[in-house]
Write a protein that holds these residues in place. Structure first.
Motif, mmCIF file in Angstrom:
data_model
loop_
_atom_site.group_PDB
_atom_site.id
_atom_site.type_symbol
_atom_site.label_atom_id
_atom_site.label_comp_id
_atom_site.label_asym_id
_atom_site.label_seq_id
_atom_site.Cartn_x
_atom_site.Cartn_y
_atom_site.Cartn_z
ATOM 1 N N ARG A 299 5.634 15.112 24.394
ATOM 2 C CA ARG A 299 6.892 16.084 24.142
ATOM 3 C C ARG A 299 7.802 15.347 23.580
ATOM 4 N N LYS A 300 8.145 15.975 22.517
ATOM 5 C CA LYS A 300 9.661 14.992 21.500
ATOM 6 C C LYS A 300 10.846 16.052 21.825
ATOM 7 N N VAL A 301 12.044 15.693 21.681
ATOM 8 C CA VAL A 301 12.655 16.161 21.563
ATOM 9 C C VAL A 301 14.347 15.721 20.015
ATOM 10 N N ALA B 106 1.858 18.333 15.223
ATOM 11 C CA ALA B 106 2.702 19.441 14.679
ATOM 12 C C ALA B 106 4.311 19.057 14.635
ATOM 13 N N THR B 107 4.426 18.364 15.313
ATOM 14 C CA THR B 107 6.150 17.777 15.484
ATOM 15 C C THR B 107 6.667 17.573 14.024
ATOM 16 N N VAL B 108 5.876 17.031 13.673
ATOM 17 C CA VAL B 108 6.830 16.158 12.506
ATOM 18 C C VAL B 108 6.489 16.552 11.249
ATOM 19 N N VAL C 271 10.338 7.156 -0.268
ATOM 20 C CA VAL C 271 12.101 6.946 0.163
ATOM 21 C C VAL C 271 12.594 6.053 0.315
ATOM 22 N N ARG C 272 11.913 4.658 0.323
ATOM 23 C CA ARG C 272 12.131 3.940 0.666
ATOM 24 C C ARG C 272 12.484 2.960 -1.105
ATOM 25 N N ILE C 273 11.679 3.260 -2.271
ATOM 26 C CA ILE C 273 11.524 3.168 -3.468
ATOM 27 C C ILE C 273 12.925 4.233 -4.364
ATOM 28 N N LEU D 194 -1.432 9.220 9.429
ATOM 29 C CA LEU D 194 -1.742 8.373 10.716
ATOM 30 C C LEU D 194 -1.869 7.104 10.678
ATOM 31 N N GLY D 195 -2.221 6.382 9.319
ATOM 32 C CA GLY D 195 -1.869 5.426 9.100
ATOM 33 C C GLY D 195 -0.524 4.736 8.549
ATOM 34 N N GLY D 196 0.320 5.616 8.189
ATOM 35 C CA GLY D 196 1.045 5.534 7.285
ATOM 36 C C GLY D 196 2.312 5.136 8.881
ATOM 37 N N ASN D 197 2.239 6.605 9.265
ATOM 38 C CA ASN D 197 2.775 6.469 10.709
ATOM 39 C C ASN D 197 2.741 4.505 11.393
ATOM 40 N N PRO E 63 0.844 -1.171 -0.215
ATOM 41 C CA PRO E 63 -0.015 -0.380 0.308
ATOM 42 C C PRO E 63 1.068 1.038 -0.312
ATOM 43 N N ILE E 64 0.411 2.378 -0.494
ATOM 44 C CA ILE E 64 0.772 3.734 -0.260
ATOM 45 C C ILE E 64 -0.323 4.590 -0.730
ATOM 46 N N ALA E 65 0.090 5.363 0.957
ATOM 47 C CA ALA E 65 -0.851 6.316 1.088
ATOM 48 C C ALA E 65 -0.230 7.953 0.766
ATOM 49 N N GLY E 66 0.141 8.171 1.648
ATOM 50 C CA GLY E 66 0.760 9.630 1.527
ATOM 51 C C GLY E 66 2.170 9.522 0.444
ATOM 52 N N GLY E 67 2.812 8.654 0.534
ATOM 53 C CA GLY E 67 3.818 8.214 0.273
ATOM 54 C C GLY E 67 5.531 8.502 0.942
ATOM 55 N N LEU F 154 -5.547 -4.299 5.808
ATOM 56 C CA LEU F 154 -5.313 -2.771 5.660
ATOM 57 C C LEU F 154 -5.998 -2.034 7.223
ATOM 58 N N ILE F 155 -4.912 -1.171 7.436
ATOM 59 C CA ILE F 155 -5.674 -0.121 8.615
ATOM 60 C C ILE F 155 -6.362 0.595 8.415
ATOM 61 N N LEU F 156 -7.410 0.522 9.008
ATOM 62 C CA LEU F 156 -8.774 1.188 8.515
ATOM 63 C C LEU F 156 -8.981 2.927 9.099
ATOM 64 N N GLY G 178 -9.447 8.478 10.618
ATOM 65 C CA GLY G 178 -9.478 7.074 8.427
ATOM 66 C C GLY G 178 -7.768 7.001 8.986
ATOM 67 N N ALA G 179 -7.877 5.996 8.702
ATOM 68 C CA ALA G 179 -5.910 5.866 7.848
ATOM 69 C C ALA G 179 -5.475 7.073 7.559
ATOM 70 N N ARG G 180 -6.378 7.710 6.234
ATOM 71 C CA ARG G 180 -5.607 8.588 5.052
ATOM 72 C C ARG G 180 -5.013 9.729 5.963
HETATM 73 C C1 FAD Z 1 11.343 14.130 5.414
HETATM 74 C C2 FAD Z 1 11.388 13.807 6.137
HETATM 75 C C3 FAD Z 1 10.738 13.835 7.411
HETATM 76 C C4 FAD Z 1 10.049 12.947 8.384
HETATM 77 N N1 FAD Z 1 9.942 13.584 9.667
HETATM 78 C C5 FAD Z 1 8.853 12.163 10.781
HETATM 79 C C6 FAD Z 1 9.066 12.639 12.212
HETATM 80 O O1 FAD Z 1 8.868 14.206 12.248
HETATM 81 N N2 FAD Z 1 8.338 12.042 13.067
HETATM 82 C C7 FAD Z 1 7.427 11.105 12.472
HETATM 83 O O2 FAD Z 1 7.454 9.979 12.799
HETATM 84 N N3 FAD Z 1 7.358 10.449 10.940
HETATM 85 C C8 FAD Z 1 8.573 11.398 10.579
HETATM 86 N N4 FAD Z 1 9.167 11.037 8.888
HETATM 87 C C9 FAD Z 1 8.081 9.453 7.936
HETATM 88 C C10 FAD Z 1 6.359 9.458 7.184
HETATM 89 O O3 FAD Z 1 6.352 10.829 7.130
HETATM 90 C C11 FAD Z 1 5.999 9.036 8.265
HETATM 91 O O4 FAD Z 1 6.329 8.333 8.859
HETATM 92 C C12 FAD Z 1 3.890 9.502 8.362
HETATM 93 O O5 FAD Z 1 2.814 9.380 8.595
HETATM 94 C C13 FAD Z 1 4.187 8.002 6.736
HETATM 95 O O6 FAD Z 1 2.777 8.560 6.296
HETATM 96 P P1 FAD Z 1 2.588 7.828 4.625
HETATM 97 O O7 FAD Z 1 0.494 8.056 4.604
HETATM 98 O O8 FAD Z 1 3.049 9.360 3.604
HETATM 99 O O9 FAD Z 1 2.798 6.756 4.068
HETATM 100 P P2 FAD Z 1 3.430 5.755 3.140
HETATM 101 O O10 FAD Z 1 5.068 5.891 2.924
HETATM 102 O O11 FAD Z 1 2.475 6.233 1.739
HETATM 103 O O12 FAD Z 1 3.242 4.764 4.305
HETATM 104 C C14 FAD Z 1 4.481 3.684 5.422
HETATM 105 C C15 FAD Z 1 4.177 2.100 4.364
HETATM 106 O O13 FAD Z 1 2.760 2.118 5.495
HETATM 107 C C16 FAD Z 1 1.973 2.124 5.098
HETATM 108 N N5 FAD Z 1 0.548 1.633 4.493
HETATM 109 C C17 FAD Z 1 0.523 3.191 5.054
HETATM 110 N N6 FAD Z 1 -0.787 3.789 4.824
HETATM 111 C C18 FAD Z 1 -1.021 2.317 4.969
HETATM 112 C C19 FAD Z 1 -2.725 1.837 5.969
HETATM 113 N N7 FAD Z 1 -4.044 2.079 5.911
HETATM 114 N N8 FAD Z 1 -2.942 -0.188 6.003
HETATM 115 C C20 FAD Z 1 -1.929 -0.329 6.181
HETATM 116 N N9 FAD Z 1 -0.639 -0.228 5.650
HETATM 117 C C21 FAD Z 1 -0.742 1.621 5.389
HETATM 118 C C22 FAD Z 1 2.472 1.432 3.132
HETATM 119 O O14 FAD Z 1 2.482 0.487 2.878
HETATM 120 C C23 FAD Z 1 4.250 1.531 4.111
HETATM 121 O O15 FAD Z 1 4.463 0.151 3.989
HETATM 122 C C24 FAD Z 1 9.176 11.844 8.228
HETATM 123 C C25 FAD Z 1 9.045 11.450 6.518
HETATM 124 C C26 FAD Z 1 10.180 12.202 5.821
HETATM 125 C C27 FAD Z 1 10.363 12.254 4.506
#
Ligand code: FAD
Ligand code: FES
Ligand code: FES
Lengths: 285, 159
Positions: free
Chosen positions: A181-183, A97-99, A36-38, A110-113, A27-31, A164-166, A71-73
């Motif tokens: 808190r985040k450091v 706000a810290t991400v 980055v991995r690809i 959130l789902g991607g995290n 799956p790809i949500a926000g990517g 999938l995470i819903l 929602g996961a997205r």
């Molecule tokens: C420059 C940069 C800074 C960042 N800073 C932070 C930070 O400060 N803190 C932090 O926590 N993270 C950080 N990140 C990591 C990332 O942004 C987060 O983890 C983000 O929440 C990922 O969500 P996404 O939708 O982009 O995930 P995607 O890249 O779309 O997916 C991530 C993974 O989750 C899977 N996935 C996504 N959605 C689902 C779903 N609904 N069900 C099942 N599998 C799913 C995908 O298959 C993939 O393996 C950073 C990334 C970058 C590039």
């Protein structure tokens, strides 16, 4: 140019489930993690991708009978702007706000995290501290996994390959306080050295705290709860003695590692100090 | 391959590309819009910042499948309205006037992040501006002149 695996773009959940059942598909949500991995050729190249962007079922923030449902997205920007999140769970807004920076917050979900399951995932301690439930789905139906059981090992999740995470369900308890808190190395675009969320219920000035949760990221292979510190705080009031004892218990139970971002010793000391400060602020002394 | 239609800088575009192709590559390679730069290719530097439905995003992290039917704005489109009057966008003008560009690699992305910041109602306060451009790295200017240029536009002095 980076590799371009084929991608499916279903608009119905049932289609997505069928594609997942036929697997392997990623799956790809926000990517913001997977692209980055690809591009960076980190890990095996996915054979096929599953674009979640047309699945409306994964969208939206709602309040359902005392439970905040996301929602996961849901993106970090949406969390920051959500009136419901700001009113009922400001700690999650604070975490969002810290991400990364704006570009990442506009896309990252959130789902991607959760699915990435990085020990440094900034929302994960908030989910652990609030007894969040992760709702996952597949062609077999839906099931609920408590956040505390979702991260079994380093970058592993409780998801089956075809699930999938819903959405995420966060119960809102009366009288509960949540702190985050985040450091990191700098304010923006920094991976956490230590990230912590603490929650408790207070029952008036003279009564002790109940339902205490102390959750941390970046100090172990997975996001964790700190049982020792929780035990000290449970039933206690936020006095200087409590803060000292909780900080000491936390420092004693953490087993962080040295890595490029920080040392084990730094993480232990800083974690203890953050917890001490949170208790002190709560007791206003 | 997928046929993907979207708007770039107000004009309709149609490409036949793999859905996983990065928006960055379509802009630069398929459409020849080389104003958008590639720095890191992993979301860290912001050189590839563009507006997607008005939100600033890193074009190196966006697959084309998610651009279908949407609105993209790049640095080439920034001055579109102004250019008809033979002018630059107020931000471009301010960057020039106040020396906010040196080697120029970060500049297109910086301008787009600043545009998003201003469009969202951002003001001249330096702290907020720095948060708005925190995803854009600059190795030349030390940021101060960039922040000042954005603040000048935010304050309406160059608008
Ligand atoms: C420059 C940069 C800074 C960042 N800073 C932070 C930070 O400060 N803190 C932090 O926590 N993270 C950080 N990140 C990591 C990332 O942004 C987060 O983890 C983000 O929440 C990922 O969500 P996404 O939708 O982009 O995930 P995607 O890249 O779309 O997916 C991530 C993974 O989750 C899977 N996935 C996504 N959605 C689902 C779903 N609904 N069900 C099942 N599998 C799913 C995908 O298959 C993939 O393996 C950073 C990334 C970058 C590039
Ligand atoms: S090239 Fe996209 S963020 Fe650096
Ligand atoms: S002007 Fe050279 S990187 Fe910013």
């Amino acid at each position: 140019m980076p590799a371009e695996p084929p991608i499916e773009v279903p608009s119905r959940l049932s289609e997505a489930y069928a594609l997942l059942a036929a697997g392997p598909i990623v799956p790809i949500a926000g990517g913001t993690d997977i692209m980055v991995r690809i591009t960076g050729e980190l890990g095996p190249l996915p054979e096929r991708m599953l674009d979640l962007s047309r699945l409306d079922a994964l969208e939206g923030v709602a309040l359902e009978l005392g439970t905040l449902v996301l929602g996961a997205r849901t993106t970090y920007t949406e969390i920051r702007r959500s009136a419901l999140c700001r009113e009922h769970l400001p700690a999650l807004v604070g975490a969002a706000a810290t991400v990364g920076a704006v570009q990442i917050q506009n896309r990252g979900t959130l789902g991607g995290n959760i699915a990435t399951a990085s020990p440094a995932g900034d929302t994960l301690p908030v989910l652990l501290a609030t007894d969040a439930e992760i709702v996952v789905g597949s062609h077999r139906g839906e099931r609920i996994v408590p956040a505390v059981a979702f991260f079994p090992a380093y970058r592993r999740t409780a998801l089956a390959p075809d699930e999938l995470i819903l959405r995420v369900r966060i119960p809102l308890l009366t009288g509960r306080e949540v702190r985050f808190r985040k450091v990191g190395t700098r304010r923006a675009q920094a991976i956490s050295k230590v990230v912590m969320a603490v929650s408790w219920r207070s029952h008036g000035k003279t009564a002790g705290w109940s339902d205490v949760r102390v959750a941390l990221g970046s100090v172990a292979a997975t996001p964790i709860r700190a049982a020792g510190a929780e035990a000290v705080l449970e039933g206690a009031r936020p006095t200087p003695e409590t803060a000292d004892a909780a900080a000491e218990a936390l420092a004693a139970e953490l087993r962080p590692i040295d890595d490029v971002r920080s040392t084990a010793e730094y993480r232990r000391v800083v974690s203890a100090r953050i917890l001490h400060r949170i208790v002190r602020d709560a007791g206003s002394w | 391959m997928s046929r993907i239609r979207f708007l770039v800088n107000g004009a309709p575009a149609e490409v036949e590309v793999p859905g996983m192709r990065r928006l960055l590559d379509v802009l630069r390679e398929d459409l020849g819009l080389t104003g958008t730069k590639e720095g890191c290719g992993e979301g860290e530097c912001g050189a590839c910042s563009v507006l997607l439905d008005g939100q600033v995003v890193d074009a190196c992290l966006v697959p084309m499948s998610q651009v279908d039917g949407r609105i993209v704005r790049t640095v080439e489109g920034l001055a579109l309205a102004a250019r008809e009057r033979g002018e630059l966008d107020a931000l471009q003008e301010a960057f020039l006037e106040l020396g906010a560009a040196q080697c120029g690699i970060c500049t297109p992305g910086m301008l787009m992040a600043a545009r998003a910041y201003l469009d969202a109602g951002g003001g001249p306060d330096h702290g907020s501006i720095r948060e708005g451009i925190a995803g854009n790295l600059c190795r030349c200017t030390g940021y101060q002149k960039i922040v000042e240029a954005i603040a000048t536009v935010a304050a309406g002095e160059m608008a």
